[in-house]
Design a protein around this motif. Sequence first.
Motif, PDB file in Angstrom:
ATOM      1  N   VAL A   4     -25.407  26.895  50.283  1.00 25.58           N
ATOM      2  CA  VAL A   4     -26.711  27.546  50.407  1.00 25.58           C
ATOM      3  C   VAL A   4     -27.498  27.453  49.109  1.00 25.58           C
ATOM      4  N   ARG A   5     -26.834  27.622  47.993  1.00 26.10           N
ATOM      5  CA  ARG A   5     -27.554  27.628  46.710  1.00 26.10           C
ATOM      6  C   ARG A   5     -28.146  26.266  46.382  1.00 26.10           C
ATOM      7  N   LEU A   6     -27.581  25.218  46.947  1.00 31.06           N
ATOM      8  CA  LEU A   6     -28.109  23.883  46.677  1.00 31.06           C
ATOM      9  C   LEU A   6     -29.451  23.659  47.354  1.00 31.06           C
ATOM     10  N   GLY A   7     -29.786  24.491  48.315  1.00 30.93           N
ATOM     11  CA  GLY A   7     -31.085  24.395  48.962  1.00 30.93           C
ATOM     12  C   GLY A   7     -32.170  25.172  48.251  1.00 30.93           C
ATOM     13  N   GLN A   8     -31.801  25.879  47.189  1.00 27.37           N
ATOM     14  CA  GLN A   8     -32.775  26.653  46.425  1.00 27.37           C
ATOM     15  C   GLN A   8     -33.338  25.814  45.285  1.00 27.37           C
ATOM     16  N   SER A   9     -34.584  26.029  44.966  1.00 26.61           N
ATOM     17  CA  SER A   9     -35.203  25.299  43.867  1.00 26.61           C
ATOM     18  C   SER A   9     -34.786  25.903  42.533  1.00 26.61           C
ATOM     19  N   GLY A  10     -34.909  25.113  41.490  1.00 27.11           N
ATOM     20  CA  GLY A  10     -34.542  25.575  40.164  1.00 27.11           C
ATOM     21  C   GLY A  10     -33.073  25.322  39.861  1.00 27.11           C
ATOM     22  N   THR A  11     -32.624  25.833  38.723  1.00 25.61           N
ATOM     23  CA  THR A  11     -31.261  25.599  38.248  1.00 25.61           C
ATOM     24  C   THR A  11     -30.287  26.575  38.883  1.00 25.61           C
ATOM     25  N   GLN A  12     -29.183  26.051  39.369  1.00 21.46           N
ATOM     26  CA  GLN A  12     -28.135  26.853  39.982  1.00 21.46           C
ATOM     27  C   GLN A  12     -26.853  26.685  39.164  1.00 21.46           C
ATOM     28  N   VAL A  13     -26.388  27.772  38.567  1.00 22.29           N
ATOM     29  CA  VAL A  13     -25.163  27.748  37.777  1.00 22.29           C
ATOM     30  C   VAL A  13     -24.636  29.167  37.678  1.00 22.29           C
ATOM     31  N   ASN A  14     -23.323  29.308  37.646  1.00 24.12           N
ATOM     32  CA  ASN A  14     -22.699  30.624  37.505  1.00 24.12           C
ATOM     33  C   ASN A  14     -22.247  30.823  36.064  1.00 24.12           C
ATOM     34  N   LEU A  15     -23.158  31.306  35.248  1.00 21.25           N
ATOM     35  CA  LEU A  15     -22.827  31.554  33.855  1.00 21.25           C
ATOM     36  C   LEU A  15     -22.071  32.873  33.740  1.00 21.25           C
ATOM     37  N   ALA A  16     -21.038  32.882  32.949  1.00 22.03           N
ATOM     38  CA  ALA A  16     -20.227  34.074  32.730  1.00 22.03           C
ATOM     39  C   ALA A  16     -19.566  33.952  31.372  1.00 22.03           C
ATOM     40  N   ASP A  17     -18.834  34.962  30.986  1.00 22.95           N
ATOM     41  CA  ASP A  17     -18.140  34.919  29.707  1.00 22.95           C
ATOM     42  C   ASP A  17     -17.217  33.701  29.661  1.00 22.95           C
ATOM     43  N   GLY A  18     -17.320  32.961  28.574  1.00 21.24           N
ATOM     44  CA  GLY A  18     -16.492  31.775  28.402  1.00 21.24           C
ATOM     45  C   GLY A  18     -17.098  30.498  28.923  1.00 21.24           C
ATOM     46  N   VAL A  19     -18.194  30.617  29.671  1.00 21.03           N
ATOM     47  CA  VAL A  19     -18.875  29.428  30.198  1.00 21.03           C
ATOM     48  C   VAL A  19     -19.967  29.021  29.220  1.00 21.03           C
ATOM     49  N   PRO A  20     -19.955  27.772  28.754  1.00 16.86           N
ATOM     50  CA  PRO A  20     -20.992  27.363  27.801  1.00 16.86           C
ATOM     51  C   PRO A  20     -22.371  27.352  28.436  1.00 16.86           C
ATOM     52  N   ALA A  21     -23.381  27.609  27.619  1.00 17.09           N
ATOM     53  CA  ALA A  21     -24.763  27.571  28.100  1.00 17.09           C
ATOM     54  C   ALA A  21     -25.145  26.135  28.420  1.00 17.09           C
ATOM     55  N   LEU A  22     -26.017  25.988  29.390  1.00 18.26           N
ATOM     56  CA  LEU A  22     -26.502  24.652  29.736  1.00 18.26           C
ATOM     57  C   LEU A  22     -27.311  24.066  28.584  1.00 18.26           C
ATOM     58  N   PRO A  23     -27.364  22.738  28.495  1.00 13.56           N
ATOM     59  CA  PRO A  23     -28.151  22.118  27.424  1.00 13.56           C
ATOM     60  C   PRO A  23     -29.616  22.525  27.509  1.00 13.56           C
ATOM     61  N   LYS A  24     -30.231  22.615  26.370  1.00 14.45           N
ATOM     62  CA  LYS A  24     -31.661  22.899  26.333  1.00 14.45           C
ATOM     63  C   LYS A  24     -32.449  21.605  26.522  1.00 14.45           C
ATOM     64  N   ASP A  25     -33.709  21.738  26.721  1.00 14.25           N
ATOM     65  CA  ASP A  25     -34.686  20.656  26.886  1.00 14.25           C
ATOM     66  C   ASP A  25     -34.283  19.608  27.911  1.00 14.25           C
ATOM     67  N   LEU A  26     -33.698  20.038  29.034  1.00  8.86           N
ATOM     68  CA  LEU A  26     -33.515  19.140  30.174  1.00  8.86           C
ATOM     69  C   LEU A  26     -34.829  19.085  30.944  1.00  8.86           C
TER      70      LEU A  26
END
Length: 423
Positions: A53-75
């Motif tokens: 379901v989340r793949l049908g949503q616009s924008g960035t989809q990611v489950n950030l939590a403790d220990g998960v690195p932040a996504l790269p900037k300036d994509l």
Amino acid sequence: MPAPKKTGRRSLLVTSATLLTLSVTAPAALAAPTPQADPTATPPAHMSQVGGVRLGQSGTQVNLADGVPALPKDLTARSWIVSDAESGEILAAHNAHWQLPPASTMKMLFADTVLPRFPRTMEHKVVPADMAGIGAGSSMVGIKENETYTVHDLWLGVFLRSGNDAVHVLSSMNGGVEQTVQDMQAHAQELQALDTHVVSPDGYDAKGQVSSAYDLTLFARSGLQKKDFREYCATVRAQFPGGTAKNGKGTSTRETFEIQNTNRLLSGDTDVPVYQGIAGVKNGNTTNAGATFTGVAERNGKVLLVTVMNPEKHEHNEVYKETAKLLDWGFQAAGKVNPVGDLVPPKNVAQSTAQPGAASAGTQGTGGSGSKPVASSSAGGGSGGVGIALGVAGGLVVLLAGGAFLVNRRWPLPDLMRRRSRP
């Protein structure tokens, strides 16, 4: 580039008690959206939910939590996806199902469809009709009429130089461009790549021709199960046949010339180093599509697929730079981040796992970690040590005794990388 350290092969054995229930056909809500003739700079409000379901949503989809690195900037890409090539888990995505022009990344679907149909040693003499209809300004490998090429030569031209002339010759061998387009569209449907509408086999800009980062990743994953596909997309440089010149004494000589892969993460460039662990897959660039790329890389026993479509930042090699950033993130995040969706299996695998006797342990397309797809090549050809341990006889998929499946065996990518030419 030094070869990565070889890891032991591992396989995932799924017994009948933990088999997943996969839909035989996609629900109506997951049907392919109408292709966009002229994609805008804004993703549609409602996109396909195939894979989650989340793949049908616009924008960035990611489950950030403790220990998960932040996504790269300036994509800046309009669409991108990071997935585990073996488990099919999608670690993060951005407008994954946005239908966009694919450029020459469409050649992955072409190769996955046509490559198994002709032996690599088969020879073909090119006639003028083979070269008809090639678009103006197309990338070419330099095929000449009235010269003979092996199928191996032609595929090197497709993968290394993205040669539309090589695509058209192979399409002619396959019954013509129209037939090949039909075959590709049917294969896309079999792979459940429902965002894809094929108009030209080479990815040349054509009205209504679209795909998505999700679908391109499905094409790459299916193609990489074929040994020849893996070899061609991982080749950095090769010798290609040129024209035949007559000598003074009635003899003739066929010259060759070197061609180099235009995938800059594989061959390198002044501002892009060869990416550690890279093993393919395919790049593209047209006026309408911008730059597109799908890459596969292996590091520390983990195999990732990343697709990037049309970065809005128009710097040199930007599509490769953003791909490298996403690969770096994926290798850091793997095992830490909960997936946002899955790469669905081809229909024949979905049907086979939905047969009576298969226990239910989840639902396809819910977009969580509970959905674990399998992978299979529906176009035939050798699996080269990867894919589903399924026997195919008379076009029917036969389940292994006891309801057990061997899924996602490790690809021999380290071996493949040692075999290929080094930059």
